[in-house]
Every structure is written in C-alpha cells, then in structure tokens.
Write a protein that holds these residues in place. Sequence first.
Motif, mmCIF file in Angstrom:
data_model
loop_
_atom_site.group_PDB
_atom_site.id
_atom_site.type_symbol
_atom_site.label_atom_id
_atom_site.label_comp_id
_atom_site.label_asym_id
_atom_site.label_seq_id
_atom_site.Cartn_x
_atom_site.Cartn_y
_atom_site.Cartn_z
ATOM 1 N N VAL A 1 0.921 -1.328 0.095
ATOM 2 C CA VAL A 1 0.267 0.021 0.004
ATOM 3 C C VAL A 1 0.908 1.274 -0.006
ATOM 4 C CG1 VAL A 1 -1.610 1.470 1.466
ATOM 5 C CG2 VAL A 1 -1.937 -1.168 1.245
ATOM 6 N N LEU B 1 -3.128 -0.061 -3.606
ATOM 7 C CA LEU B 1 -4.046 0.914 -2.894
ATOM 8 C C LEU B 1 -3.059 2.203 -2.548
ATOM 9 C CD1 LEU B 1 -6.933 1.981 -1.912
ATOM 10 C CD2 LEU B 1 -6.171 1.028 0.364
ATOM 11 N N VAL C 1 -6.467 1.125 -9.789
ATOM 12 C CA VAL C 1 -6.039 1.481 -8.453
ATOM 13 C C VAL C 1 -6.985 2.382 -7.819
ATOM 14 C CG1 VAL C 1 -4.231 1.985 -6.569
ATOM 15 C CG2 VAL C 1 -3.761 0.306 -8.351
ATOM 16 N N ASN C 2 -7.327 2.292 -6.626
ATOM 17 C CA ASN C 2 -8.415 2.897 -5.972
ATOM 18 C C ASN C 2 -7.138 4.045 -5.107
ATOM 19 O OD1 ASN C 2 -10.872 2.898 -7.008
ATOM 20 N ND2 ASN C 2 -10.976 1.041 -5.655
ATOM 21 N N ASN D 1 -12.392 6.811 -9.138
ATOM 22 C CA ASN D 1 -11.335 5.883 -8.195
ATOM 23 C C ASN D 1 -10.986 6.937 -7.036
ATOM 24 O OD1 ASN D 1 -9.862 7.555 -9.978
ATOM 25 N ND2 ASN D 1 -8.005 5.978 -9.513
ATOM 26 N N ALA E 1 -6.785 -0.113 5.501
ATOM 27 C CA ALA E 1 -6.042 -0.831 4.473
ATOM 28 C C ALA E 1 -5.333 -2.337 4.811
ATOM 29 C CB ALA E 1 -5.010 -0.136 3.818
ATOM 30 N N PHE F 1 -9.602 -4.397 -2.118
ATOM 31 C CA PHE F 1 -9.528 -2.779 -2.163
ATOM 32 C C PHE F 1 -10.360 -2.146 -3.285
ATOM 33 C CE2 PHE F 1 -4.909 -3.914 -0.895
ATOM 34 C CZ PHE F 1 -5.311 -3.673 0.554
#
Length: 425
Positions: A88, A149, A171-172, A186, A354, A366
């Motif tokens: 992350v 993430l 990816v967010n 996102n 996360a 995620f």
Amino acid sequence: MRRSEHGRQSDRRNVSRAILALVMVAAATVAACTPMSGPARPSRPVAAPPQRVETAPSPQNLPRQPGVDAPLPNMTAGTLGNDGLVRVGLLVPLTGRGAGAGQALSNAAQMAAFDMGDRRFVLQPYDTGGTPAGAARAAQQALSQGARLLLGPLFGASARAVGPVAAGAGVNVVAFTTDPGVAGGNVFVMGFLVAEQVDRMVAFAMGEGRTRFGTLTPDETYGYAAASAFRDRVAARGGQMVAAQTYAPDNPDLREPARALRGADAVLIPDAGDGLRAAANGLAYVDIDSRRTRYMGTMLWDDPDLWRESALAGGIFPAPPRGSARAFDRKYTDAFGAAPPDLAVLGYDAVALAAVLARTPGGARFDRATLTSAAGFSGVAGIFRFRPDGTVQRGLAVMEIQSDGTVAEVSPAPLSFDGGGRLGF
C-alpha cells in the motif's frame, strides 16, 4: 441464476461484517492503550520504497525487525505481486508545502501498520513534495513498485493529479483532503468534510426543537463553503433560514451583521480565533446570547483557548469520539514526543482500514464495492463510510462549551449506520 446471485450477495454481506469487525479492532487497540505503553511490536514493519524517501527517524519505542522489509533493489512491476505481500502506497508531503502535516500523517500511519498489519502487509511511503506534479510522480513510483491501494495525497489539487494516474492502473485512492470536489471515480475523500460537520449541528439543534437558523460567517472560502452546506442541510431537514450574514475577517465590530440574525434560535459561526470572538461579542451585544440561542461551530472550535471565552458558553461543535481520540493522542505523544495535529488520526484510520482489507477472507479487497460497504468502518475517529460519489460520511459527537472553560459531550457519536443510509443517532 437466482441462487448464484443470492450466493454472491451473501458473500458480500459476510465480507462487510468481517471488515467492520476487524476495523473495530483498530479503535479498540488504541483505546486500550495508556500513556505508559508504546505502540505494539510490529508483525510487519513499514517498508522503505526502492528510491529512498527522507523521513524523520522512527522513535525508539517503535521497533523495527531488521532485514524483513529492506528496500527493494532493481524491483520492477513484472516481479511484484509474486512474493505474497500486499503493498500500500502512502503519499504525503515530507518536504515542501505541508511537510509538518505530512510527517504527522506518516507517523500515525506507521503506528497503524505496527498495530494492525500482518506479516504480508507492507506500507510504502512516498514524498509528494506538497505539489500536484510531485504527487503524480509519487503515485507513478508507488504503482510501479506494486502498490495496490494509494493513501493520500493531502491536498485537493494533488488528489486531482493522482486520480488519473491510479485509474490507469486500476487502483483506488483514499485521499486525506477535505475538498469534496475531487471525489468520484477511483478517488475517495477521507478528510473531515465541513458539510458533515454542519449537518451534525443542524440535526442536533432540530432535535432540541430549534427550526429557525442563521449564519454569521467570515468572508472567505471556508466561510462560504460552510454557509452553503448549512443552507442545504437546513432545507433538507425542514428548517428555515432567517438570515445569512458575512463579515471581513479583520473586522472587530460585528454588531450590524449580528442584528440581522434576531429571530434565529440557532446560529452557525464557522470561525476561530479573533474572528469567532468578535462574532460572539457582536451577537451578545444585540441580545442574541448563548443562553437562549444556540451558537454552533465546526471542528475549528475544538480549541481549549476558545473554551475560556465566556460569550461562547453553551455553544456546541462537532468532534470525533472523545475517548478514542484522546487515547490516540496519548499514544502518539508517547511514541513521537509531541502531540499530533487533528488530521493525524486520518493517517492511522486509513492505514488500519487498508491493513484490515488486506487480510479480508478470500484475499485483499480494495475494490469500490468493498470501500463503499453500507455497514461502514469503525476507526479511532469514529464510524465512517464512503458514499458512491466518493465522499465520506462520518459519525461525530456533539460537544458543549461549559462556563468553566471545559467541554462536555452532550450527544455521543453513533456506533453504527442504520439500514437507510443515515447515521443511527
């Protein structure tokens, strides 16, 4: 077909329940701490990214496990993802504009990684330099090094720059900004939004039977945003706006705009410092005092220096749950030798979230459906959930300023969201 869909819905409900239960552990972990205890020994330390980021040294009582997460030399995107680790990226300004706030977010993020991360969870910090271009570069680097993430960046303009970069990789982004305008797609906004704060004030005041509202706001961006959100929430909840007045931030005499607010039984003053003192004195001068009329603020009022102002006694403001917030403050201070700024708790809750999602049954989750779970999540700053539009909904407490210069909780933060999409007060 029906049975398959039912199964999928059941799986989603089970995942939501597991996520909510696990995130609540994060709040309990902090709340159970005392000033005597430092953060728990990590099961997985924070990883340095391949290109070294200059950060302040970790305090001695945040121990690392040498060699477990050394920098990743010559690592490419093609080799990532095969090591069983869940990476992350943390995007915060460690140099340049906002470096102090960025370091506090990073410190709190480390605490959460140590408390909540398992041995597969890796937090990788990147310096945005406090600029949109720097944030975009940091995002590109994080993604190239396997981040699934992105947490951050801090500023709205930087979040706008990061969103498309992350979207290209599927990816967010969970940003720390308070600008709701960057939410969507996102990008999810986790900051303490002013609209959430004023809605809590309107709901509380109407619960007391108050229906006539006014605003006395500084003539600046924050004041306009608060006044606009306040008007919307008053209308949505069936109240009536009596008047909306503004003032120059450096104007010490606010008797004239205050007079227009006669007839309101609750007045919002989204200001702090000398501006708030002038507004309260102006209202009191024209006999709109806090004994009969509710003065209401935002989280700017969460300042012990302001609580000593006698004209503000009886005024209310929103705040995260007091118990868990104070426990977090003590733990942070014990670890880093200084009290955290208010936004530091966002770093803790984002990483705790996360870390929990990284160990969701069936693998790290995620995705949008998980992040927008209707059940929401429970963190140190209280319950929260992301709406489909990417903005955050929070459960806040209501604090009342007392005549002795202290504050008392007059309405606790909710512990859960109800099924209708509204807070379960």
